[in-house]
Design a protein around this motif. Sequence first.
Motif, PDB file in Angstrom:
ATOM      1  N   LEU A  62       0.836  -1.188   0.000  1.00 12.35           N
ATOM      2  CA  LEU A  62       0.000   0.000   0.000  1.00 12.35           C
ATOM      3  C   LEU A  62       0.876   1.246   0.000  1.00 12.35           C
ATOM      4  O   LEU A  62       2.047   1.209   0.357  1.00 12.35           O
ATOM      5  N   MET A  63       0.297   2.368  -0.396  1.00 13.92           N
ATOM      6  CA  MET A  63       1.067   3.599  -0.507  1.00 13.92           C
ATOM      7  C   MET A  63       1.780   3.968   0.794  1.00 13.92           C
ATOM      8  O   MET A  63       2.901   4.435   0.778  1.00 13.92           O
ATOM      9  N   GLN A  64       1.132   3.744   1.924  1.00 15.42           N
ATOM     10  CA  GLN A  64       1.748   4.146   3.180  1.00 15.42           C
ATOM     11  C   GLN A  64       2.955   3.283   3.553  1.00 15.42           C
ATOM     12  O   GLN A  64       3.657   3.585   4.492  1.00 15.42           O
ATOM     13  N   TYR A  65       3.169   2.219   2.793  1.00 12.59           N
ATOM     14  CA  TYR A  65       4.319   1.375   3.078  1.00 12.59           C
ATOM     15  C   TYR A  65       5.617   1.933   2.496  1.00 12.59           C
ATOM     16  O   TYR A  65       6.700   1.536   2.888  1.00 12.59           O
ATOM     17  N   TYR A  66       5.548   2.808   1.514  1.00 10.09           N
ATOM     18  CA  TYR A  66       6.761   3.221   0.821  1.00 10.09           C
ATOM     19  C   TYR A  66       7.606   4.174   1.662  1.00 10.09           C
ATOM     20  O   TYR A  66       7.093   5.114   2.263  1.00 10.09           O
ATOM     21  N   GLY A  67       8.915   3.910   1.678  1.00  9.70           N
ATOM     22  CA  GLY A  67       9.829   4.771   2.410  1.00  9.70           C
ATOM     23  C   GLY A  67       9.930   6.126   1.743  1.00  9.70           C
ATOM     24  O   GLY A  67      10.071   6.225   0.520  1.00  9.70           O
ATOM     25  N   SER A  68       9.871   7.187   2.514  1.00  6.61           N
ATOM     26  CA  SER A  68       9.918   8.540   1.967  1.00  6.61           C
ATOM     27  C   SER A  68      11.358   8.936   1.640  1.00  6.61           C
ATOM     28  O   SER A  68      12.321   8.322   2.101  1.00  6.61           O
ATOM     29  N   VAL A 126      25.418  -6.796   0.874  1.00  3.34           N
ATOM     30  CA  VAL A 126      25.290  -7.834   1.906  1.00  3.34           C
ATOM     31  C   VAL A 126      24.078  -7.584   2.792  1.00  3.34           C
ATOM     32  O   VAL A 126      23.270  -8.495   3.046  1.00  3.34           O
ATOM     33  N   MET A 127      23.904  -6.363   3.254  1.00  3.75           N
ATOM     34  CA  MET A 127      22.829  -6.058   4.197  1.00  3.75           C
ATOM     35  C   MET A 127      21.451  -6.071   3.532  1.00  3.75           C
ATOM     36  O   MET A 127      20.482  -6.568   4.105  1.00  3.75           O
ATOM     37  N   GLU A 128      21.350  -5.543   2.313  1.00  7.24           N
ATOM     38  CA  GLU A 128      20.048  -5.469   1.653  1.00  7.24           C
ATOM     39  C   GLU A 128      19.547  -6.838   1.200  1.00  7.24           C
ATOM     40  O   GLU A 128      18.344  -7.044   1.060  1.00  7.24           O
ATOM     41  N   SER A 129      20.468  -7.777   0.966  1.00  3.14           N
ATOM     42  CA  SER A 129      20.063  -9.125   0.560  1.00  3.14           C
ATOM     43  C   SER A 129      19.999 -10.089   1.745  1.00  3.14           C
ATOM     44  O   SER A 129      19.712 -11.269   1.577  1.00  3.14           O
ATOM     45  N   LYS A 144      13.111  -0.842   4.545  1.00  3.15           N
ATOM     46  CA  LYS A 144      13.876  -1.965   4.010  1.00  3.15           C
ATOM     47  C   LYS A 144      13.683  -2.064   2.509  1.00  3.15           C
ATOM     48  O   LYS A 144      12.749  -1.491   1.944  1.00  3.15           O
ATOM     49  N   VAL A 145      14.570  -2.820   1.851  1.00  4.94           N
ATOM     50  CA  VAL A 145      14.540  -2.990   0.407  1.00  4.94           C
ATOM     51  C   VAL A 145      13.869  -4.311   0.061  1.00  4.94           C
ATOM     52  O   VAL A 145      14.208  -5.353   0.646  1.00  4.94           O
ATOM     53  N   VAL A 146      12.937  -4.283  -0.890  1.00  4.53           N
ATOM     54  CA  VAL A 146      12.230  -5.492  -1.322  1.00  4.53           C
ATOM     55  C   VAL A 146      12.108  -5.482  -2.834  1.00  4.53           C
ATOM     56  O   VAL A 146      12.369  -4.465  -3.496  1.00  4.53           O
ATOM     57  N   ASP A 147      11.700  -6.631  -3.416  1.00  4.27           N
ATOM     58  CA  ASP A 147      11.410  -6.648  -4.844  1.00  4.27           C
ATOM     59  C   ASP A 147       9.996  -6.114  -5.076  1.00  4.27           C
ATOM     60  O   ASP A 147       9.326  -5.683  -4.133  1.00  4.27           O
ATOM     61  N   MET A 148       9.520  -6.165  -6.290  1.00  2.72           N
ATOM     62  CA  MET A 148       8.229  -5.565  -6.620  1.00  2.72           C
ATOM     63  C   MET A 148       7.045  -6.301  -5.994  1.00  2.72           C
ATOM     64  O   MET A 148       5.928  -5.788  -5.966  1.00  2.72           O
ATOM     65  N   ASP A 149       7.292  -7.514  -5.490  1.00  2.00           N
ATOM     66  CA  ASP A 149       6.245  -8.280  -4.810  1.00  2.00           C
ATOM     67  C   ASP A 149       6.368  -8.204  -3.295  1.00  2.00           C
ATOM     68  O   ASP A 149       5.646  -8.881  -2.564  1.00  2.00           O
ATOM     69  N   GLY A 150       7.328  -7.418  -2.825  1.00  2.00           N
ATOM     70  CA  GLY A 150       7.507  -7.263  -1.385  1.00  2.00           C
ATOM     71  C   GLY A 150       8.384  -8.323  -0.751  1.00  2.00           C
ATOM     72  O   GLY A 150       8.429  -8.438   0.470  1.00  2.00           O
ATOM     73  N   THR A 195      13.188  -2.774  -7.672  1.00  4.06           N
ATOM     74  CA  THR A 195      13.117  -2.827  -6.212  1.00  4.06           C
ATOM     75  C   THR A 195      12.271  -1.676  -5.674  1.00  4.06           C
ATOM     76  O   THR A 195      12.018  -0.685  -6.363  1.00  4.06           O
ATOM     77  N   LEU A 196      11.861  -1.832  -4.432  1.00  4.67           N
ATOM     78  CA  LEU A 196      11.133  -0.798  -3.707  1.00  4.67           C
ATOM     79  C   LEU A 196      11.767  -0.630  -2.335  1.00  4.67           C
ATOM     80  O   LEU A 196      12.383  -1.565  -1.811  1.00  4.67           O
ATOM     81  N   VAL A 197      11.607   0.537  -1.753  1.00  2.70           N
ATOM     82  CA  VAL A 197      11.977   0.755  -0.353  1.00  2.70           C
ATOM     83  C   VAL A 197      10.676   0.984   0.396  1.00  2.70           C
ATOM     84  O   VAL A 197       9.923   1.905   0.076  1.00  2.70           O
ATOM     85  N   ILE A 198      10.399   0.110   1.347  1.00  7.57           N
ATOM     86  CA  ILE A 198       9.124   0.197   2.065  1.00  7.57           C
ATOM     87  C   ILE A 198       9.363   0.351   3.565  1.00  7.57           C
ATOM     88  O   ILE A 198      10.446   0.055   4.082  1.00  7.57           O
ATOM     89  N   LYS A 199       8.322   0.800   4.246  1.00  8.90           N
ATOM     90  CA  LYS A 199       8.386   0.966   5.692  1.00  8.90           C
ATOM     91  C   LYS A 199       8.020  -0.362   6.364  1.00  8.90           C
ATOM     92  O   LYS A 199       7.197  -1.116   5.858  1.00  8.90           O
TER      93      LYS A 199
END
Length: 203
Positions: A62-68, A126-129, A144-150, A195-199
Amino acid sequence: MSQSYILVINGKPEGPFTIAELKSRGIKPGDFVKTDDMVDYKEAHEIPELRELFGFAKPKLLMQYYGSFDQRWLASALDWFILFGVFVLLAAFVVFIFITDKQVRIFTSIGIVAFTPVGRFIYNVVMESSDKQATIGKQVLKIKVVDMDGNRISVGRAISRNLAKILSVLTFFVGYLMAFFNKQQQCLHDMVAGTLVIKDRLV
Protein backbone atom coordinates in the motif's frame (compact mmCIF):
# COMPACT_ATOMS: atom_id res chain seq x y z
CA MET A 1 5.29 -27.13 15.72
CA SER A 2 2.91 -24.25 14.97
CA GLN A 3 3.28 -20.94 16.74
CA SER A 4 0.74 -19.57 19.17
CA TYR A 5 -0.53 -16.07 18.49
CA ILE A 6 -1.72 -13.06 20.47
CA LEU A 7 -4.86 -11.77 18.75
CA VAL A 8 -6.16 -8.20 18.97
CA ILE A 9 -9.89 -8.36 19.77
CA ASN A 10 -11.86 -5.12 20.06
CA GLY A 11 -8.63 -3.18 20.31
CA LYS A 12 -7.14 -5.33 23.11
CA PRO A 13 -4.54 -8.11 22.83
CA GLU A 14 -5.82 -11.52 23.98
CA GLY A 15 -4.37 -15.02 24.01
CA PRO A 16 -2.09 -16.66 23.13
CA PHE A 17 -4.22 -18.82 20.84
CA THR A 18 -3.28 -21.94 18.92
CA ILE A 19 -3.98 -22.22 15.20
CA ALA A 20 -7.09 -24.30 15.96
CA GLU A 21 -8.34 -21.64 18.38
CA LEU A 22 -7.74 -18.90 15.82
CA LYS A 23 -9.75 -20.90 13.30
CA SER A 24 -12.62 -21.37 15.75
CA ARG A 25 -12.68 -17.61 16.32
CA GLY A 26 -13.00 -17.01 12.59
CA ILE A 27 -9.77 -15.08 12.19
CA LYS A 28 -9.85 -12.64 9.28
CA PRO A 29 -7.01 -11.50 6.98
CA GLY A 30 -7.02 -8.01 8.50
CA ASP A 31 -6.92 -9.12 12.15
CA PHE A 32 -3.76 -8.11 13.99
CA VAL A 33 -1.68 -10.91 15.49
CA LYS A 34 1.73 -11.34 17.10
CA THR A 35 3.97 -14.16 18.30
CA ASP A 36 6.54 -13.95 21.10
CA ASP A 37 9.27 -13.69 18.43
CA MET A 38 7.70 -10.72 16.64
CA VAL A 39 8.52 -7.14 17.60
CA ASP A 40 5.30 -5.64 16.22
CA TYR A 41 1.78 -6.77 15.43
CA LYS A 42 1.01 -7.65 11.81
CA GLU A 43 -2.16 -8.34 9.90
CA ALA A 44 -2.83 -12.07 9.64
CA HIS A 45 -2.44 -12.10 5.87
CA GLU A 46 1.12 -10.75 6.22
CA ILE A 47 2.29 -13.95 7.97
CA PRO A 48 3.24 -16.84 5.64
CA GLU A 49 2.06 -19.60 8.04
CA LEU A 50 -1.39 -18.06 8.41
CA ARG A 51 -1.67 -17.37 4.68
CA GLU A 52 -0.95 -21.02 3.97
CA LEU A 53 -3.26 -22.45 6.63
CA PHE A 54 -6.21 -20.14 6.06
CA GLY A 55 -5.81 -19.41 2.36
CA PHE A 56 -5.37 -15.68 2.83
CA ALA A 57 -4.21 -13.74 -0.22
CA LYS A 58 -0.73 -12.29 -0.12
CA PRO A 59 -0.96 -8.63 0.88
CA LYS A 60 -0.43 -5.95 -1.72
CA LEU A 61 1.95 -3.12 -0.95
CA LEU A 62 0.00 0.00 0.00
CA MET A 63 1.07 3.60 -0.51
CA GLN A 64 1.75 4.15 3.18
CA TYR A 65 4.32 1.38 3.08
CA TYR A 66 6.76 3.22 0.82
CA GLY A 67 9.83 4.77 2.41
CA SER A 68 9.92 8.54 1.97
CA PHE A 69 12.82 10.45 0.42
CA ASP A 70 13.83 12.02 3.75
CA GLN A 71 13.90 8.60 5.46
CA ARG A 72 16.10 7.23 2.70
CA TRP A 73 18.40 10.26 2.79
CA LEU A 74 18.82 10.09 6.57
CA ALA A 75 19.46 6.34 6.42
CA SER A 76 22.10 6.86 3.73
CA ALA A 77 23.79 9.64 5.73
CA LEU A 78 23.90 7.41 8.80
CA ASP A 79 25.40 4.54 6.80
CA TRP A 80 28.08 6.81 5.35
CA PHE A 81 28.91 8.05 8.85
CA ILE A 82 29.21 4.47 10.14
CA LEU A 83 31.32 3.24 7.21
CA PHE A 84 33.60 6.28 7.25
CA GLY A 85 34.16 5.81 10.98
CA VAL A 86 35.00 2.13 10.50
CA PHE A 87 37.57 2.90 7.78
CA VAL A 88 39.14 5.71 9.82
CA LEU A 89 39.53 3.38 12.79
CA LEU A 90 40.93 0.67 10.52
CA ALA A 91 43.44 3.12 9.04
CA ALA A 92 44.49 4.30 12.50
CA PHE A 93 44.95 0.73 13.68
CA VAL A 94 47.06 -0.27 10.67
CA VAL A 95 49.34 2.75 10.55
CA PHE A 96 50.04 2.97 14.27
CA ILE A 97 50.59 -0.75 14.76
CA PHE A 98 52.47 -1.68 11.60
CA ILE A 99 54.00 1.52 10.17
CA THR A 100 56.57 3.77 11.78
CA ASP A 101 57.47 6.19 8.95
CA LYS A 102 55.34 9.36 9.24
CA GLN A 103 54.97 10.01 5.51
CA VAL A 104 54.06 6.38 4.79
CA ARG A 105 51.47 6.57 7.57
CA ILE A 106 49.78 9.53 5.89
CA PHE A 107 49.61 7.93 2.43
CA THR A 108 48.49 4.60 3.87
CA SER A 109 45.74 6.26 5.90
CA ILE A 110 44.47 8.16 2.85
CA GLY A 111 44.59 4.98 0.78
CA ILE A 112 42.55 2.97 3.28
CA VAL A 113 39.94 5.69 3.80
CA ALA A 114 39.67 6.09 0.00
CA PHE A 115 38.26 2.56 -0.12
CA THR A 116 35.19 3.67 1.86
CA PRO A 117 32.93 3.78 -1.26
CA VAL A 118 33.96 0.21 -2.17
CA GLY A 119 33.24 -0.89 1.38
CA ARG A 120 29.88 0.90 1.20
CA PHE A 121 28.97 -0.97 -1.98
CA ILE A 122 29.79 -4.36 -0.43
CA TYR A 123 28.04 -3.40 2.81
CA ASN A 124 24.87 -2.37 0.95
CA VAL A 125 24.76 -5.57 -1.10
CA VAL A 126 25.29 -7.83 1.91
CA MET A 127 22.83 -6.06 4.20
CA GLU A 128 20.05 -5.47 1.65
CA SER A 129 20.06 -9.12 0.56
CA SER A 130 20.23 -10.41 4.16
CA ASP A 131 17.34 -11.44 6.40
CA LYS A 132 17.21 -7.83 7.67
CA GLN A 133 16.75 -6.55 4.09
CA ALA A 134 18.28 -3.26 5.18
CA THR A 135 21.49 -1.51 6.12
CA ILE A 136 21.91 -0.32 9.69
CA GLY A 137 20.76 3.15 8.67
CA LYS A 138 17.61 1.77 7.08
CA GLN A 139 16.95 -0.40 10.14
CA VAL A 140 17.15 2.67 12.38
CA LEU A 141 14.69 4.52 10.10
CA LYS A 142 12.51 1.37 9.90
CA ILE A 143 12.65 0.93 6.14
CA LYS A 144 13.88 -1.97 4.01
CA VAL A 145 14.54 -2.99 0.41
CA VAL A 146 12.23 -5.49 -1.32
CA ASP A 147 11.41 -6.65 -4.84
CA MET A 148 8.23 -5.56 -6.62
CA ASP A 149 6.24 -8.28 -4.81
CA GLY A 150 7.51 -7.26 -1.38
CA ASN A 151 9.95 -10.17 -1.05
CA ARG A 152 13.58 -10.25 0.05
CA ILE A 153 15.94 -9.44 -2.82
CA SER A 154 18.71 -11.73 -4.04
CA VAL A 155 22.41 -10.88 -3.94
CA GLY A 156 22.32 -10.41 -7.72
CA ARG A 157 19.47 -7.91 -7.52
CA ALA A 158 21.22 -6.09 -4.66
CA ILE A 159 24.33 -5.80 -6.84
CA SER A 160 22.25 -4.48 -9.75
CA ARG A 161 20.51 -1.95 -7.51
CA ASN A 162 23.72 -0.56 -6.08
CA LEU A 163 25.54 -0.49 -9.43
CA ALA A 164 22.56 1.37 -10.90
CA LYS A 165 23.11 4.13 -8.33
CA ILE A 166 25.92 5.26 -10.65
CA LEU A 167 23.17 6.21 -13.13
CA SER A 168 21.32 8.13 -10.43
CA VAL A 169 24.51 10.10 -9.75
CA LEU A 170 25.49 10.61 -13.42
CA THR A 171 22.10 12.24 -14.06
CA PHE A 172 23.23 14.98 -11.65
CA PHE A 173 21.21 13.27 -8.92
CA VAL A 174 17.98 13.61 -10.90
CA GLY A 175 17.78 9.82 -10.59
CA TYR A 176 17.30 10.25 -6.85
CA LEU A 177 14.79 13.07 -7.23
CA MET A 178 12.62 10.84 -9.42
CA ALA A 179 11.29 9.40 -6.14
CA PHE A 180 9.14 12.53 -5.83
CA PHE A 181 7.39 11.91 -9.13
CA ASN A 182 6.09 8.33 -8.98
CA LYS A 183 3.56 6.68 -6.71
CA GLN A 184 5.93 3.99 -5.48
CA GLN A 185 8.64 6.57 -4.66
CA GLN A 186 11.28 4.71 -6.66
CA CYS A 187 14.60 6.30 -7.51
CA LEU A 188 16.11 5.56 -10.92
CA HIS A 189 18.23 2.72 -9.53
CA ASP A 190 15.12 1.14 -8.00
CA MET A 191 13.41 1.22 -11.38
CA VAL A 192 16.42 -0.35 -13.09
CA ALA A 193 16.74 -3.14 -10.51
CA GLY A 194 13.02 -3.66 -9.91
CA THR A 195 13.12 -2.83 -6.21
CA LEU A 196 11.13 -0.80 -3.71
CA VAL A 197 11.98 0.76 -0.35
CA ILE A 198 9.12 0.20 2.06
CA LYS A 199 8.39 0.97 5.69
CA ASP A 200 8.19 -1.73 8.34
CA ARG A 201 4.61 -2.03 9.60
CA LEU A 202 4.00 -0.61 13.06
CA VAL A 203 0.77 -0.74 15.09
